[in-house]
Design an enzyme around this catalytic site. Structure first.
Site, mmCIF file in Angstrom:
data_model
loop_
_atom_site.group_PDB
_atom_site.id
_atom_site.type_symbol
_atom_site.label_atom_id
_atom_site.label_comp_id
_atom_site.label_asym_id
_atom_site.label_seq_id
_atom_site.Cartn_x
_atom_site.Cartn_y
_atom_site.Cartn_z
ATOM 1 N N HIS A 207 27.351 -42.458 -2.730
ATOM 2 C CA HIS A 207 26.684 -41.236 -3.203
ATOM 3 C C HIS A 207 27.475 -40.520 -4.300
ATOM 4 C CE1 HIS A 207 29.170 -39.083 -0.199
ATOM 5 N NE2 HIS A 207 28.888 -37.979 -0.865
ATOM 6 N N LYS A 211 26.423 -38.059 -8.192
ATOM 7 C CA LYS A 211 26.824 -36.677 -8.486
ATOM 8 C C LYS A 211 26.690 -36.398 -9.985
ATOM 9 C CE LYS A 211 29.848 -35.989 -4.542
ATOM 10 N NZ LYS A 211 29.237 -34.884 -3.807
ATOM 11 N N GLU A 245 39.413 -32.199 1.228
ATOM 12 C CA GLU A 245 38.497 -31.460 2.110
ATOM 13 C C GLU A 245 39.319 -30.496 2.952
ATOM 14 O OE1 GLU A 245 34.428 -34.049 2.955
ATOM 15 O OE2 GLU A 245 36.110 -34.307 4.311
ATOM 16 N N HIS A 269 34.334 -44.182 -3.106
ATOM 17 C CA HIS A 269 34.034 -43.040 -3.978
ATOM 18 C C HIS A 269 35.037 -42.927 -5.149
ATOM 19 C CE1 HIS A 269 31.226 -42.136 -0.922
ATOM 20 N NE2 HIS A 269 31.942 -41.305 -0.197
ATOM 21 N N TYR A 397 36.613 -28.780 -18.237
ATOM 22 C CA TYR A 397 37.435 -27.893 -19.069
ATOM 23 C C TYR A 397 38.628 -28.645 -19.631
ATOM 24 C CZ TYR A 397 40.260 -27.113 -14.785
ATOM 25 O OH TYR A 397 41.019 -27.262 -13.654
HETATM 26 C C1 BG6 Z 1 31.402 -39.523 2.967
HETATM 27 C C2 BG6 Z 1 32.577 -39.636 3.886
HETATM 28 O O1 BG6 Z 1 31.157 -40.740 2.346
HETATM 29 O O2 BG6 Z 1 31.696 -38.550 1.977
HETATM 30 C C3 BG6 Z 1 32.921 -38.307 4.506
HETATM 31 O O3 BG6 Z 1 32.251 -40.561 4.913
HETATM 32 C C4 BG6 Z 1 33.112 -37.243 3.453
HETATM 33 O O4 BG6 Z 1 34.103 -38.410 5.280
HETATM 34 C C5 BG6 Z 1 31.925 -37.254 2.497
HETATM 35 O O5 BG6 Z 1 33.201 -35.984 4.093
HETATM 36 C C6 BG6 Z 1 32.189 -36.336 1.327
HETATM 37 O O6 BG6 Z 1 31.039 -36.235 0.535
HETATM 38 P P1 BG6 Z 1 30.844 -34.976 -0.446
HETATM 39 O O7 BG6 Z 1 29.621 -35.314 -1.193
HETATM 40 O O8 BG6 Z 1 30.722 -33.787 0.440
HETATM 41 O O9 BG6 Z 1 32.071 -34.925 -1.270
#
Ligand code: BG6
Ligand code: NDP
Length: 510
Positions: A207, A211, A245, A269, A397
């Site tokens: 995903h 973004k 996070e 990611h 930026y």
């Molecule tokens: C997921 C992970 O793929 O991405 C999670 O399994 C993580 O651990 C999440 O919290 C973060 O996604 P985003 O879009 O909130 O950065």
């Protein structure tokens, strides 16, 4: 029309001219979207809300779309609808209810034919009710399921739920990460699924590729003349790709402990983002051309040197009853990757990800080298940096040195700032899942991971992951709410990152 809709439609217009690799796929006609694992966490928090947003914006209409939830849990249509309802926000009650009426629930197992035959019957009835000619309809299966059941679910779909003939219809599957646990398990999974579906039918979702600012990367790099001569080892000192996070594994400890931060975030990611930062210009915007270039970057990454890895686990992680008392799973990792090619030789790419840290943020930070023959002593203040803030407060930026306004001739750090909240005030940025589901419907695989990409990604991390799994490498304990282990900052400095002192970029307030 809402401004969010405008954004997606403008993009769609641009895309259909240049991106689609599947010009034969009908854009209209009967569409069935099946969410497998509909009773689960991802389905309620992400998949159904994304479908709702597409519905709200007119991309899915009750004239041709029907949505099916499938899982083992025995619940009624209405029970599923009320589970989802609370996650469908930002709209009128009536719109939510209309959307929910499009959803039907079918209960069945993942490895026997009965449930899937029933599902096929329900889908066919819907197709029939819309006057769809057999074989001309579109069937999208979204796997919101643990990967362990992917092979059996694929077999069942293939046996029971495929379009019966080829009259322009299609069957596509969207599979979630983590796709495997290492190179061998991923390849085995790929082979099993590959025996049942063509690569063009498989959409491996990451995903982060959906973004907004990740999608902007290639535009920034290849549509702006002034980046072209700068984007290389002659000018760039180091690149950081960071995910932080400020909460722990809350409620997902059981899943997380099996995977850890490298498999959960870095291998997919952050590595995907690295590819877009580092790849060469593709021949065109066709998905295959873009993915060809991404694979080349991955194949040029050198084996990871364990001296350039810092692992951490936050204090209290093992208190989760679903996490083993002696878990060696890292919840934090910083590591340096080196790309062995003409453009990037000698430039460290620092990947950093952690849970339960002091803030929530994802960004790309490209740090430039010092000015040669510097007459203004810029080096004392900080280097030029180009920062792409993926979230929160999306922004691009550029940190630069300017004259301090006034009579004195002194310099100061400042920035050129494109903060999205301020610049695009009336535009709603679509959710990543929303875009990616729409891409699947349109047959655009650009933002999905191809099999050879996935293989190359696992090749990079598998030795490290095995060393963690067998306890050879151990995470250091760090305080929740901190920056992670201090050694990570030391590694950053060793890799050549120069911290700016006395200046901090503050997102503008509206
Ligand atoms: C997921 C992970 O793929 O991405 C999670 O399994 C993580 O651990 C999440 O919290 C973060 O996604 P985003 O879009 O909130 O950065
Ligand atoms: P869940 O654990 O909630 O599982 C989804 C559904 O699958 C469950 O409701 C259950 O349905 C069924 N299921 C669960 N475990 C098993 C099992 N061992 N065997 C067979 N069926 C099972 O997972 P998530 O919804 O959190 O995640 C689904 C997929 O998405 C996973 O691959 C995950 O890694 C990925 N993902 C999840 C994210 C999230 O935020 N949740 C983020 C990114 C990716 P039932 O028992 O009713 O059949």
């Amino acid at each position: 029309m809402g401004s969010g809709q405008w954004l997606v439609e403008k993009r769609a217009t641009f895309r259909s001219d240049s991106f689609s690799d599947n010009d034969n796929a009908p854009e209209t006609g009967c569409l069935s979207i099946v969410v497998l694992g509909a009773s689960g966490d991802l389905a309620k928090k992400k998949t159904f809300p994304a479908l709702f947003n597409l519905y709200r914006q007119g991309f899915l209409t009750s004239n041709d779309v029907h949505i099916f939830g499938y899982a083992r849990t025995k619940i009624s249509d209405d029970q599923l609808r009320s589970r989802i309802r609370g996650y469908l926000t930002g709209s009128k009650e009536e719109e939510v209810s209309d959307f929910l009426q499009l959803i039907k629930y079918v209960s069945g197992t993942y490895d026997t034919e009965e449930g899937f035959q029933l599902l096929d019957k329900e889908i066919s009835e819907h197709e029939f009710s819309k006057g769809s000619v057999e074989g001309s309809s579109r069937r999208l299966f979204y796997f919101a399921l643990p990967p362990s059941v992917y092979p059996s679910v694929c077999r069942m779909i293939k046996r029971c739920c495929m379009n019966k003939s080829d009259l322009g219809g299609w069957t596509r599957i969207v599979v979630e990460k983590p796709f495997g646990k290492d190179l061998d398990s991923s390849e085995e999974l790929s082979t099993q699924i590959g025996e049942l579906f063509d690569e063009s039918q498989i959409y491996r979702i990451d995903h982060y590729l959906g973004k907004e600012l990740v999608q902007n990367l290639l535009v920034l790099r290849f549509a702006n003349r002034f980046f072209l001569p700068l984007w290389n080892r002659d000018n760039i000192a180091n690149v950081q790709i960071v995910f932080r996070e400020d909460f722990g594994t809350e409620g997902r400890g059981g899943y997380f402990d099996e995977y850890g931060i490298v498999r959960d975030i870095i291998q997919n990611h952050l590595l995907q983002v690295l590819c877009l930062v580092a790849m060469e210009k593709p021949v065109s915007l066709k998905p295959e051309h873009i993915r060809d270039e991404k694979v080349k970057v991955l194949q040029s990454v050198l084996p990871i040197n364990y001296d350039e890895v810092v692992l951490g686990q936050y204090d209290g992680y093992r208190d989760d009853p679903t996490v083993p008392d002696h878990s060696n799973t890292p919840t934090f990792a910083t590591m340096v990757l080196h790309i062995h090619n003409e453009r990037w030789e000698g430039v460290p790419f620092i990947l950093k990800a952690g849970k339960a840290l002091s803030s929530r943020k994802a960004e790309i930070r490209v740090q430039f080298k010092d000015v040669p023959g510097d007459i203004y002593k810029c080096q004392r203040q900080g280097r030029n940096e180009f920062v792409i803030r993926l979230q929160p407060s999306e922004a691009i930026y550029m940190k630069l040195t300017v004259k301090q306004p006034g009579l004195e001739m002194s310099t100061v750090q400042s920035e050129l700032d494109l903060s999205y909240g301020q610049r695009y005030q009336n535009i709603t940025i679509p959710e990543a899942y929303e875009r990616l589901i729409l891409d699947t419907i349109r047959g655009d695989q650009q933002h999905f991971v191809r099999r050879d990409e996935l293989k190359a990604a696992w090749q990079i991390f598998t030795p490290l992951l095995h060393s963690i799994d067998n306890g050879e490498l151990k995470p250091q304990i760090y305080k929740p709410g901190s920056r992670g282990p201090a050694e990570a900052d030391e590694l950053l400095a060793k890799a050549g990152y120069v911290q700016t002192h006395g200046y901090i970029w503050i997102p503008p307030t509206l």
